[in-house]
Each structure stands twice: as structure tokens, then as C-alpha cells.
Design a protein around this motif. Structure first.
Motif, PDB file in Angstrom:
ATOM      1  N   UNK A  12       0.822  -1.197   0.000  1.00  9.63           N
ATOM      2  CA  UNK A  12       0.000   0.000   0.000  1.00  9.63           C
ATOM      3  C   UNK A  12       0.863   1.256   0.000  1.00  9.63           C
ATOM      4  N   UNK A  13       0.297   2.325  -0.560  1.00  5.52           N
ATOM      5  CA  UNK A  13       0.994   3.599  -0.597  1.00  5.52           C
ATOM      6  C   UNK A  13       1.030   4.219   0.789  1.00  5.52           C
ATOM      7  N   UNK A  14       2.014   5.047   1.051  1.00  8.22           N
ATOM      8  CA  UNK A  14       2.034   5.737   2.344  1.00  8.22           C
ATOM      9  C   UNK A  14       0.949   6.807   2.407  1.00  8.22           C
ATOM     10  N   UNK A  15       0.517   7.114   3.597  1.00  5.25           N
ATOM     11  CA  UNK A  15      -0.419   8.199   3.836  1.00  5.25           C
ATOM     12  C   UNK A  15       0.381   9.492   3.776  1.00  5.25           C
ATOM     13  N   UNK A  45       5.764   1.677  10.553  1.00  4.01           N
ATOM     14  CA  UNK A  45       5.424   0.684  11.574  1.00  4.01           C
ATOM     15  C   UNK A  45       4.795   1.314  12.809  1.00  4.01           C
ATOM     16  N   UNK A  46       5.397   1.168  13.971  1.00  4.77           N
ATOM     17  CA  UNK A  46       4.809   1.613  15.230  1.00  4.77           C
ATOM     18  C   UNK A  46       4.582   3.115  15.287  1.00  4.77           C
ATOM     19  N   UNK A  47       5.508   3.884  14.736  1.00  3.12           N
ATOM     20  CA  UNK A  47       5.368   5.336  14.764  1.00  3.12           C
ATOM     21  C   UNK A  47       4.174   5.795  13.921  1.00  3.12           C
ATOM     22  N   UNK A  48       3.854   5.040  12.862  1.00  2.69           N
ATOM     23  CA  UNK A  48       2.742   5.400  11.987  1.00  2.69           C
ATOM     24  C   UNK A  48       1.409   4.890  12.513  1.00  2.69           C
ATOM     25  N   UNK A  49       1.438   4.034  13.526  1.00  3.98           N
ATOM     26  CA  UNK A  49       0.217   3.412  14.039  1.00  3.98           C
ATOM     27  C   UNK A  49      -0.791   4.419  14.581  1.00  3.98           C
ATOM     28  N   UNK A  50      -0.338   5.588  15.010  1.00  3.64           N
ATOM     29  CA  UNK A  50      -1.271   6.587  15.538  1.00  3.64           C
ATOM     30  C   UNK A  50      -2.225   7.095  14.466  1.00  3.64           C
ATOM     31  N   UNK A  52      -3.687   5.041  12.281  1.00  7.68           N
ATOM     32  CA  UNK A  52      -4.648   3.974  12.008  1.00  7.68           C
ATOM     33  C   UNK A  52      -4.325   3.154  10.770  1.00  7.68           C
ATOM     34  N   UNK A  53      -5.350   2.466  10.258  1.00  7.95           N
ATOM     35  CA  UNK A  53      -5.157   1.526   9.149  1.00  7.95           C
ATOM     36  C   UNK A  53      -4.788   2.220   7.845  1.00  7.95           C
ATOM     37  N   UNK A  58       2.929   3.319   5.798  1.00  7.97           N
ATOM     38  CA  UNK A  58       3.774   4.360   6.372  1.00  7.97           C
ATOM     39  C   UNK A  58       3.112   5.718   6.230  1.00  7.97           C
ATOM     40  N   UNK A  59       3.778   6.733   6.726  1.00  4.22           N
ATOM     41  CA  UNK A  59       3.255   8.099   6.690  1.00  4.22           C
ATOM     42  C   UNK A  59       4.371   9.037   6.232  1.00  4.22           C
ATOM     43  N   UNK A  60       4.030   9.959   5.344  1.00  2.00           N
ATOM     44  CA  UNK A  60       4.938  11.023   4.928  1.00  2.00           C
ATOM     45  C   UNK A  60       4.352  12.320   5.482  1.00  2.00           C
ATOM     46  N   UNK A  61       5.067  12.949   6.403  1.00  2.00           N
ATOM     47  CA  UNK A  61       4.629  14.210   6.996  1.00  2.00           C
ATOM     48  C   UNK A  61       5.406  15.352   6.346  1.00  2.00           C
ATOM     49  N   UNK A  62       4.676  16.304   5.762  1.00  2.00           N
ATOM     50  CA  UNK A  62       5.309  17.443   5.096  1.00  2.00           C
ATOM     51  C   UNK A  62       4.791  18.729   5.731  1.00  2.00           C
ATOM     52  N   UNK A  63       5.712  19.604   6.084  1.00  2.00           N
ATOM     53  CA  UNK A  63       5.360  20.925   6.587  1.00  2.00           C
ATOM     54  C   UNK A  63       5.904  21.940   5.600  1.00  2.00           C
ATOM     55  N   UNK A  64       5.028  22.839   5.150  1.00  2.00           N
ATOM     56  CA  UNK A  64       5.466  23.863   4.211  1.00  2.00           C
ATOM     57  C   UNK A  64       5.842  25.135   4.974  1.00  2.00           C
ATOM     58  N   UNK A  65       6.597  25.982   4.316  1.00  2.00           N
ATOM     59  CA  UNK A  65       7.021  27.239   4.914  1.00  2.00           C
ATOM     60  C   UNK A  65       5.811  28.149   5.077  1.00  2.00           C
ATOM     61  N   UNK A  66       5.794  28.916   6.152  1.00  2.00           N
ATOM     62  CA  UNK A  66       4.692  29.861   6.343  1.00  2.00           C
ATOM     63  C   UNK A  66       5.123  31.233   5.858  1.00  2.00           C
TER      64      UNK A  66
END
Length: 101
Positions: A12-15, A45-50, A52-53, A58-66
Motif C-alpha cells: 500500500x501507498x504511504x499516507x 510501523x509503530x510510529x505510523x500506528x497513531x 490507524x489503518x 507508512x506516513x509522509x509528513x510534510x510541513x510547508x514554509x509559512x
């Protein structure tokens, strides 16, 4: 011998989460200007479990410049090209005499 994180059991693709908003596909990342990205984190894995399914890949977290206070800054990047036809025949006008007649 296997390296941790070298392979995954699911396909599956990452969130993708950009500035706190979850997106359906990793393709949404192509719409971002790389110079607008402040930080990027990857959770698995465990860090991405928060998350959910939906985060099984996995999860890719991106923060853009303000934005900053002050004058607005606009940048533009573009290109122009012109194509010409080579060996274009010279067309005859009505006032030129045709030697075949």
C-alpha cells in the motif's frame, strides 16, 4: 540477511499529510514546489500506528514554509520557444508573372 526497512510486507501507498491535511495519494506531492517545503518526515510501523489503518504503508509528513510579514514576493520561472519551418517554398503573388503561361 534482511535490513530493517529494506522491504515491506504490504504494497500500500504511504499516507501523505501536508500541513496537517491527509491526502488520498502520494501523487499529491508532485503538486508541491520543492522550495516551499520546510520539513519532511517519514514514519513507519509503530510510529505510523497513531494514524490507524490508512497508514499501513507508512506516513509522509510534510510541513510547508509559512508566510512572512512584509511585502509579498512573487517568483516566476518560464520559457519560450519558437519553431520555424526549414526549406519553406517561396509563394508566388498575383502581380508576379508566371513563366509557364
Amino acid at each position: 540477511m534482511s535490513l530493517l526497512g529494506a522491504s515491506s510486507r504490504n504494497n500500500s501507498e504511504p499516507l501523505v499529510i501536508i500541513d496537517g491535511v491527509a491526502y488520498e495519494s502520494i501523487n499529491e506531492m508532485r503538486l508541491l514546489n520543492p522550495s516551499d517545503i520546510q520539513s519532511m518526515s517519514f514514519l513507519k510501523d509503530g510510529a505510523a500506528a497513531i494514524y490507524g489503518s490508512r497508514a499501513a504503508g507508512g506516513v509522509v509528513l510534510i510541513t510547508t514554509k509559512s508566510g512572512a510579514k512584509g511585502r509579498a514576493k512573487v517568483e516566476y520561472s518560464g520559457s519560450v520557444s519558437m519553431k520555424t519551418v526549414g526549406l519553406m517554398p517561396e509563394l508566388m503573388t498575383l502581380d508576379r508573372h508566371n513563366p509557364l503561361h
